[in-house]
Scaffold this motif. Structure first.
Motif, PDB file in Angstrom:
ATOM      1  N   VAL A 177       1.988 -49.539  -3.937  1.00  0.00           N
ATOM      2  CA  VAL A 177       2.482 -49.679  -2.572  1.00  0.00           C
ATOM      3  C   VAL A 177       3.391 -48.508  -2.236  1.00  0.00           C
ATOM      4  O   VAL A 177       3.275 -47.887  -1.171  1.00  0.00           O
ATOM      5  CB  VAL A 177       3.217 -51.028  -2.391  1.00  0.00           C
ATOM      6  N   LEU A 202       3.591 -45.487  -3.596  1.00  0.00           N
ATOM      7  CA  LEU A 202       2.910 -44.197  -3.522  1.00  0.00           C
ATOM      8  C   LEU A 202       2.030 -44.096  -2.269  1.00  0.00           C
ATOM      9  O   LEU A 202       1.984 -43.049  -1.616  1.00  0.00           O
ATOM     10  CB  LEU A 202       2.074 -43.975  -4.785  1.00  0.00           C
ATOM     11  N   LEU A 203       1.384 -45.194  -1.915  1.00  0.00           N
ATOM     12  CA  LEU A 203       0.533 -45.159  -0.730  1.00  0.00           C
ATOM     13  C   LEU A 203       1.356 -45.011   0.547  1.00  0.00           C
ATOM     14  O   LEU A 203       0.990 -44.239   1.441  1.00  0.00           O
ATOM     15  CB  LEU A 203      -0.316 -46.428  -0.648  1.00  0.00           C
ATOM     16  N   VAL A 204       2.447 -45.765   0.636  1.00  0.00           N
ATOM     17  CA  VAL A 204       3.285 -45.634   1.827  1.00  0.00           C
ATOM     18  C   VAL A 204       3.817 -44.209   1.928  1.00  0.00           C
ATOM     19  O   VAL A 204       3.819 -43.594   3.009  1.00  0.00           O
ATOM     20  CB  VAL A 204       4.434 -46.665   1.799  1.00  0.00           C
TER      21      VAL A 204
END
Lengths: 420, 420, 420
Positions: C19, C21-23
């Motif tokens: 979460v 890293l994606l954000v």
């Protein structure tokens, strides 16, 4: 996939909370862009660069002030009678509290930037630079100590303000009111016989984009005020925030429609902001249906407040006093009326204390600046616009403006424009 | 650092899922800003404020409608034969499902706002206010019941639509098509002999910013449609979304280059959106290389669709029917062609059902409004622009426009402009 | 609430990291909008659509290049002497590394887009399309292999660059310098006697919004470079990033004020970017007080660098070389001066290697393109603007521009404008 050895549950829970608080803080930081666009879009093109500068500077100067002493005055380890903290957080350098500081500093910057729009178009840039650190460094941190530090006197009294309808928005609105009174209206805003003349904003699209950005960032502001994700209900504030913003838009639009005969764009999108301000104190407490009501009422009273201020001769170009102050006051009371987390008496005391403190301190600061170095630009500087007079450039140097067609000298090239 | 006692693993996992779903929903909400900018930027300046108002209102009215009954019709506890739900979610007030409601309502608002751009520049504001809650409250929720409620008839059939190429975008495009047919083209869009005349948008920069915002928000739309983070592959949809958007831009640019002789800006950035729409149904299913292909095809057919609609005399100012409808249809089929999660027959049945339902219901609503209160502004109102005629203001009151130079009366001051 | 059975701690921890890293990657992707606005806002209106196209295309073409081979050259399983990787990641299709690829590709796109602004207003669009994949596919990935792959020769040497002051920004600045040298200044930028003439940007508000978006996205860039949230200090980089940006704004503003006599808007907001670039290498290492110093110095030397480049006749319309190159070089050194994570010698070697590699390869690519197909548009195309000459449209076709009043022929309708 990055964990090399199995972490324990408490560590993972701590990481979840950190991620949540940091993302929320980033969203609140992005609200600065929203404020800049709302303020620039709703005011004259000739002052747009100056608005931008004020917004960048209240965050820049404010953050460093908040690092040097604001955070310490709010959350330092010791309290002076519940009024102000002191202790360990001056020249903040504690990595273990980094997320807490980050979340707080973007709130402080929000409180400060509210003032910028209300005094747009006539304040000296240097005077603004002197004024703004007082909010982020003193006026705002002390109120947060009262309310959000468990040792604060308002916290102990029972005043309840989940995400800051009072602490942030009412405070900002009261500071803005003091500024507007001290600095006076823009030239031409009221005619000699006292009648009001609209000075429309130069870009409704930029202003509207600013409102969308503020709405987006407000999810960080309200839902992030849980301060944690594990064991917290982080979704309820997101829903109440959504519904109140929608109610605010609808309440303001129909009120303006009824009064002016048209569904006015400016009032409607300021209604979104009023709804957001109104739900902020009770975002975690108020039921979904009542959140809509909270928003509708906020939108209605914001429109009334704008019209009232206009009638008494106060010039707030972007409606900051009404959006943040009036709707903020409503938000402080709404949480008492619509939930069991607060009562009207405590909320009234808290609101009165915040208004009194913010207005009085701001008034003193503005008056002192006025006497010491002057607060307002000259009429000639105001006429040609702050972008040219204060910053030596223009925001839109290639475009033709209507008043330039009437007065072609205004098309003369700008001397020292050096925007890069 | 905020956890006072060690939480259990399930509680922490639930918090991670909540954080993920809320952040995704926030991003999708921010897409409203993207739609507003794309639609405003790609249409005339004289209607920009009206576009803004339509976008704020379809979200505001739509959210309250979705709170009152839309969510219940989609996800209420009981089903009427897989066609529509009912049960416990009217006047939604269940905090434990707050994140689910939030994620769904921003999808509903996306479906609704697609129509706004297609009928821009000539629809009466009051008629739009009547129309838009039908999408968020009825037309869209019922399709989500069919597809995303396990009891829905399309779900049982095997129709697969991960994040809504069909449910959201094809549906919105079909509604837009009905609206465009009922309302007719803008004055001057086609000359008397039937030839097409371009009406270029007033701000490519704002339109492009809108596309970037939509792209950004689409990560919430697609990757968030996992609905959970723990035990889910949330990264794959982010990668396919990225690659399909890139493919869409390239596919549309070269197609437009080949047809028109130039790498047109508008087609290219609409190509990004077409690529995003195209991958939405298969964002979790299609491999990375085929995601690029999906995007390229979406970009190509979007350009073809725009040209076809123009040839048959339909006026869609922002290309909404082609971007959302045509590319959405392609997306529904692509997941069958490029993955094993769906088959072409079921997807075709689903697409036909969505198109038929959305077009028919929208057509009835638009026609009924037309007969009851009128759908379209007068030619004179259309000529002076909806901002002045419908809202009593202008989006850019300080700037000089080219048609004003030809007709200086158009520079007369606006009477009751009261944007604040 | 979505977990059907209790997951284990490692799985939950992995989800938290995903979460985060994606954000972070989404935020970095959104920086593309910031670059587009900064570059468009700080340059002429007649080239705004072209800038937009360059920005969409360097991301679109770049992502596909990075999918085909860039990622493999940086992080493939085997190394050729620490200089370049090869192995398993060509035509990337590994879902388990999807988040890693996504985070890396948005960094690659950042490096590429830096060049776009420096050569704005005179580069042929087709030549740009040829040039840009060399950065995302070759020049940048190879440097990341040197530094961020544990097998890289600079990693082994001890060169330290947390989030890429050198790897991304100095590299981009060096490529931009090569481009500016090869392509030469815009017509009219320097008079015949060598004196500099400012060409102000067409929209300070859009430029400022771009800076705010970049600031917002930079939290993903710097705090996301922890690559994980569990067991990582993700908050410290957010705080140092904030403080350095504030320091950069203040440092640049006062320097410009001192030199030019006014607090210039363009320098100040470029100061924010310089501060951000400056802290990027040391965002996790430098203390909070020294982060402010890092930012202030970055702002000061950025202004000096802009003035120096101007004096030696190099035309960088948006200050990209100074903001990214000069401040990036400072960032590489600051982490050695202000923390114990690096030493000056290794950092100097690393910076020299990056500058040498990026400048030399870019210079060769630009020169080859110039000789093969031409790099620059004709003087006539430059005069009428790239939007019309390259793309057949205008960014603001309804607005009147000042130079059109002097030359009414410029108001002639655009022939084939087909923006939608």
């Amino acid at each position: 996939m990055f964990a090399l050895q199995t972490p324990d549950v408490a560590e993972v829970a701590g990481a979840v909370d950190e991620v949540w608080l940091l993302v929320a803080a980033m969203l609140v930081m992005f609200m600065q862009a929203g404020f800049a666009l709302v303020e620039a879009g709703f005011t004259r093109a000739k002052n747009a660069g100056n608005i931008i500068m004020k917004n960048f500077m209240d965050f820049s100067v404010g953050s460093i002030t908040y690092w040097a002493f604001g955070f310490a005055l709010a959350y330092g380890g010791s309290t002076l009678g519940g009024f102000v903290a002191y202790g360990d957080l001056f020249f903040f350098n504690d990595n273990s509290r980094a997320s807490a500081w980050f979340f707080q500093v973007v709130f402080a910057a929000t409180a400060a930037t509210i003032v910028s729009g209300a005094i747009a178009g006539r304040v000296k840039f240097t005077s603004y630079l002197i004024y703004t650190p007082f909010i982020t460094g003193l006026i705002y941190p002390i109120v947060t100590h009262w309310v959000w530090n468990p040792d604060g006197w308002l916290a102990k009294l029972g005043y309840f303000d989940f995400a800051g309808s009072g602490v942030v928005h009412l405070l900002g609105g009261a500071c803005a009111l003091a500024g507007v009174i001290v600095i006076g209206p823009r030239i031409g805003r009221f005619s000699r016989d006292g009648r009001s003349r609209q000075i429309p904003g130069h870009s409704i699209t930029l202003g509207a984009l600013g409102v969308f950005i503020l709405w987006f960032g407000w999810y960080g502001f309200n839902a992030g005020s849980t301060l944690a994700a594990v064991g917290a209900d982080i979704a309820t504030p997101a829903v109440t925030t959504t519904l109140a913003a929608c109610g605010g838009a609808i309440g303001a639009m129909f009120t303006a429609w009824w009064v002016t005969g048209k569904p006015d764009v400016g009032y409607t999108i300021n209604g979104v902001l009023a709804g957001l301000v109104g739900i902020t104190a009770g975002a975690a407490s108020i039921g979904f249906g009542l959140a809509i009501v909270t928003g509708i009422v906020a939108g209605i009273i914001m429109v009334g407040s704008v019209m009232l201020l206009e009638r008494i001769g106060l010039d707030d170009p972007v409606g900051a006093i009404s959006v943040h102050g009036t709707a903020g006051l409503w938000g402080v009371l709404a949480v008492a009326l619509f939930s069991s987390d607060a009562n009207v008496l405590d909320q009234t005391i808290g609101a009165a204390a915040i208004i009194g403190w913010a207005f009085a301190t701001s008034f003193i600061v503005f008056k002192t600046i006025e006497l010491a170095v002057g607060l307002r630009v000259t009429p000639e500087e105001e006429r040609i616009g702050l972008d040219r007079s204060e910053h030596g450039g223009e925001a839109y140097p290639e475009f033709v403006f209507r008043e330039q067609l009437a007065d072609p000298r205004a098309l003369d090239p700008v001397g020292s424009n050096s925007h890069r």
